[in-house]
Design a protein around this motif. Sequence first.
Motif, short mmCIF file in Angstrom:
data_model
loop_
_atom_site.label_atom_id
_atom_site.label_comp_id
_atom_site.label_asym_id
_atom_site.label_seq_id
_atom_site.Cartn_x
_atom_site.Cartn_y
_atom_site.Cartn_z
N UNK A 27 -9.86 -1.08 18.07
CA UNK A 27 -8.64 -1.77 18.49
C UNK A 27 -7.40 -0.93 18.14
N UNK A 28 -7.37 -0.40 16.93
CA UNK A 28 -6.24 0.42 16.53
C UNK A 28 -6.14 1.67 17.40
N UNK A 29 -7.28 2.28 17.70
CA UNK A 29 -7.27 3.48 18.55
C UNK A 29 -6.72 3.18 19.94
N UNK A 30 -6.95 1.96 20.42
CA UNK A 30 -6.48 1.58 21.76
C UNK A 30 -4.96 1.43 21.83
N UNK A 31 -4.29 1.40 20.69
CA UNK A 31 -2.84 1.19 20.66
C UNK A 31 -2.06 2.49 20.85
N UNK A 32 -2.75 3.61 20.99
CA UNK A 32 -2.10 4.92 21.23
C UNK A 32 -1.09 5.22 20.12
N UNK A 33 -1.55 5.15 18.88
CA UNK A 33 -0.67 5.32 17.74
C UNK A 33 -0.49 6.80 17.39
N UNK A 34 0.69 7.09 16.82
CA UNK A 34 0.98 8.42 16.31
C UNK A 34 1.14 8.40 14.79
N UNK A 35 1.43 7.22 14.26
CA UNK A 35 1.50 7.01 12.82
C UNK A 35 0.85 5.67 12.52
N UNK A 36 0.02 5.62 11.49
CA UNK A 36 -0.60 4.37 11.08
C UNK A 36 -0.48 4.24 9.57
N UNK A 37 0.10 3.11 9.14
CA UNK A 37 0.28 2.81 7.73
C UNK A 37 -0.70 1.70 7.38
N UNK A 38 -1.78 2.06 6.66
CA UNK A 38 -2.86 1.12 6.37
C UNK A 38 -2.75 0.55 4.96
N UNK A 52 -13.51 7.19 5.25
CA UNK A 52 -12.29 7.97 5.49
C UNK A 52 -12.49 8.94 6.65
N UNK A 53 -13.60 9.63 6.65
CA UNK A 53 -13.87 10.59 7.72
C UNK A 53 -14.10 9.87 9.06
N UNK A 54 -14.78 8.73 9.01
CA UNK A 54 -15.03 7.98 10.24
C UNK A 54 -13.73 7.46 10.83
N UNK A 55 -12.82 7.02 9.98
CA UNK A 55 -11.53 6.51 10.46
C UNK A 55 -10.76 7.62 11.18
N UNK A 56 -10.73 8.81 10.60
CA UNK A 56 -10.04 9.92 11.25
C UNK A 56 -10.64 10.21 12.62
N UNK A 57 -11.96 10.15 12.71
CA UNK A 57 -12.63 10.45 13.97
C UNK A 57 -12.31 9.40 15.04
N UNK A 58 -12.36 8.12 14.66
CA UNK A 58 -12.11 7.06 15.64
C UNK A 58 -10.63 7.03 16.04
N UNK A 59 -9.75 7.18 15.07
CA UNK A 59 -8.31 7.10 15.35
C UNK A 59 -7.77 8.36 16.00
N UNK A 61 -6.63 10.88 14.28
CA UNK A 61 -5.50 11.27 13.45
C UNK A 61 -6.00 11.77 12.10
N UNK A 62 -5.17 12.54 11.43
CA UNK A 62 -5.47 12.99 10.08
C UNK A 62 -5.02 11.93 9.09
N UNK A 63 -5.81 11.72 8.03
CA UNK A 63 -5.50 10.67 7.08
C UNK A 63 -5.24 11.18 5.67
N UNK A 64 -4.45 10.41 4.95
CA UNK A 64 -4.23 10.65 3.53
C UNK A 64 -4.50 9.32 2.82
N UNK A 65 -5.53 9.29 1.99
CA UNK A 65 -5.88 8.08 1.25
C UNK A 65 -5.15 8.10 -0.08
N UNK A 66 -4.45 7.01 -0.39
CA UNK A 66 -3.68 6.95 -1.62
C UNK A 66 -4.52 6.59 -2.83
#
Length: 298
Positions: A27-38, A52-59, A61-66
């Motif tokens: 669903x998030x990937x369908x929103x054509x996002x350029x920034x995502x604040x999770x 974390x790796x799966x989220x980057x692949x689906x979205x 986008x590159x991720x930074x986990x806090x």
Amino acid sequence: MLINAAICNFENNGGGDRALWQRMHDKLASLDLHLLLRQEVWNAQDDGNALADAAEAVLGMAGLIGPECCTALYHDTNLFTPAGEFPKTGPMWVLPPTVRSLQLAGTAPGAVPLIVGSYHLNYGSTTTRLSEAERLTQWNDRWVKVDGRRVHYPALLGGDNNSYPVPGTPGDPALPVLGEIPDEPHRAHRSYVGLDGVRRMDDRPDDTLRTAGLQDVARHLATTAGNTTAVAPTVDAYDTHGPDSRIDRIYASKELLPAVCEVEVIDMKGLSDHHTVVVRLDRDTLTDILNNPLTRAA
């Protein structure tokens, strides 16, 4: 071109239900996002960073986990390049935020970066929430000197505030009536006692952020453009918690407001207990803001 930035509190990161996790990320990937604040990215780094790796692949986008997998940031690598990180966010956080600065592609050499942050204010303590909101204001106070003048880096921050916006915005959900919230602990969690001894619903984080120049983008559109759909509830009514409320909000430095085109609340029923908020920014305007901080600061 519009740059789409969203906040998403995905309840318990799916709670171990991988099929639910997949549906949410699709669903998030369908929103054509350029920034995502999770928010609530629990267990993202378990099993060798599997989620974390799966989220980057689906979205895409590159991720930074806090810290402690409480929050995360994702960015479109075609549009943004990391410029800096802020790992030391302060000692008061129950759920630490994730904050970094990003350089927008196409900006001129010497353009200021955009500070982006994902946060999750404390659930059970109004006192802690207020301290956390005060700490968030530091990211609207990053600056450099240009031609002898102080130039602030603009900030875009968003997350779960576990508190309410100050009343007065057209179309905003009404504040709950304290005595009508069935769950007594929740009454304490969402209210505070003022200096006059009267217990009030907690809107102090919103007041603190806006006092510091971080403007609620949905409030901005509702008050300046009459777009009341921007202030739709982000949490539905609960028997324990009370009526619909706008808990999840995106704040932007006032310099960024000319770039704000639209705010949309995306219904996430069946996926999470919070809806997703998307703000759409005009790329050309944002580029001009970042390229010309002295002009924009005038």
